[in-house]
Enzyme design. Structure first.
Site, short mmCIF file in Angstrom:
data_model
loop_
_atom_site.label_atom_id
_atom_site.label_comp_id
_atom_site.label_asym_id
_atom_site.label_seq_id
_atom_site.Cartn_x
_atom_site.Cartn_y
_atom_site.Cartn_z
CB ALA A 198 -0.94 0.00 1.20
CG HIS A 199 4.89 1.06 1.52
ND1 HIS A 199 4.92 -0.02 2.38
CD2 HIS A 199 5.83 0.80 0.58
CE1 HIS A 199 5.83 -0.88 1.97
NE2 HIS A 199 6.40 -0.41 0.88
CG HIS A 200 5.51 0.29 -3.11
ND1 HIS A 200 6.66 0.98 -2.86
CD2 HIS A 200 5.74 -0.99 -2.69
CE1 HIS A 200 7.55 0.17 -2.31
NE2 HIS A 200 7.02 -1.03 -2.21
#
Length: 352
Positions: free
Chosen positions: A253-255
């Site tokens: 998700a952090h990408h």
């Protein structure tokens, strides 16, 4: 979890208490040296040499092809940090280094050390430009074949302890038969659940470059009959309908941007069977107002937020933000599960 400066006597305690110690100087001068020293020691094979019985400075220097004076300085720092014991002119490993830094240990973080030293460290030079422009590196677009190999070894190392805890704690249906692991590469989370649930099989969806390097890592688990890779892209692929009992998206998700994560959640909700669960496994960014969903105001979450912003242009998200993707997709929220082994990290769970 926080890194703190610990006084060694009463006078130092008083100096810290009355703000006499210039902590920013310690952060700026000492911490970078400490980080690089640990990385270089792992990369140069210093811990392995001591394990093989090379215990004097000269013996270790010869074994690792290092300069004795420079090595002695490095060993002195690492001894203060608790990685070595020194007695009678000889160095031995502590429990800290024996458990976490020897490359052949199952729980070793050696792969992460190698990746950070050989690939990540130069990226930090770009932090000033990122702060001025907001333009991150987007490293997945630029990794060489060798760097992809380092990357997958690092991801495997990073999940050595987490995957075991995930396997115990993840709130999944006991009768689950099919799991989708989005971006799971090495597959250790899927392995942990398959070992827990006898009838479960898993599909790991990931980029071709990741699968090429991760397939041998997954093969070590000996679960080729139950877990398989599938080349794909979470942003462009359709996941099907009413197909999966479990969908996991770990450290991905952090990408993605907020909009992209919402679209992925929408596709996941469609792909889940009734009663199925969607777990977003992530470092959590504490909210500005201190609300963190029970995960804590974490140095880990905040530092990783900046790191992922620099390297992948997105960054971490708060529990509240992650849950908003899940509820917008029509899923019902479940209790957030935190990790003991990785402070600042959590499973944000929703059900169909």
């Amino acid at each position: 979890m926080r890194l703190t400066v610990t006084p060694e006597n009463l006078l130092e305690w008083i100096a810290l208490k009355i703000n006499l110690v210039p902590l920013p100087l310690l952060h700026a001068q000492i911490f970078p040296i400490v980080g690089k020293a640990v990385l270089e020691a792992a990369d140069k094979g210093v811990f392995e040499a001591v394990q093989r019985g090379k215990q004097t400075v000269d013996e270790i220097a010869t074994d690792c092809r290092l300069h004795p004076k420079a090595l002695g300085e490095l060993l002195g720092l690492l001894t203060v940090l608790g990685y070595f014991r020194y007695r009678g002119g000889r160095y031995t490993l502590t429990r800290l280094s024996s458990r976490w830094l020897l490359k052949n240990n199952d729980e070793s973080v050696f792969g992460m050390m190698l990746f950070n030293n050989r690939v990540v460290w130069p990226w930090l030079d770009q932090l000033g430009n990122y702060l001025q422009t907001g333009e991150g590196i987007q490293y997945h677009d630029h990794l060489t074949t060798q760097q992809w190999a380092y990357y997958q070894q690092a991801m495997l190392a990073a999940t050595g302890t987490e995957a075991k805890e995930f396997g115990r704690k993840a709130p999944v249906p006991k009768t689950a038969t099919l799991m989708l692991d989005i971006g799971g590469s090495h597959g250790q989370h899927a392995v942990a659940l398959c070992r827990r649930i006898p009838d479960l099989q898993a599909i790991i969806l990931d980029l071709p470059q990741a699968i090429e390097q991760a397939a041998p890592l997954l093969a070590r688990a000996g679960m080729g009959d139950r877990i398989r890779h599938q080349v794909g892209n979470a942003l462009t692929d359709d996941f099907g309908e009413n197909r999966y009992d479990i969908v996991l998206m770990s450290s991905l998700a952090h990408h993605f941007s907020d909009e992209q994560n919402r679209e992925v959640a929408r596709k996941v909700a469609k792909a889940l069977k009734p009663g199925g669960v969607y777990i977003i496994n992530e470092f959590i960014r504490p909210e500005v107002d201190g609300e963190s969903g029970g995960v804590g105001t974490s140095l880990v979450g905040s530092s990783m937020d900046l790191f992922y912003g620099l390297t992948s242009t997105a960054g971490n998200y708060s529990v509240r933000e992650i849950q908003s993707w899940q509820t917008a997709a029509g899923l019902s929220l479940s209790k957030v599960k935190t990790y003991l082994s990785i402070p600042g990290r959590a499973m944000v769970v929703a059900k169909k």
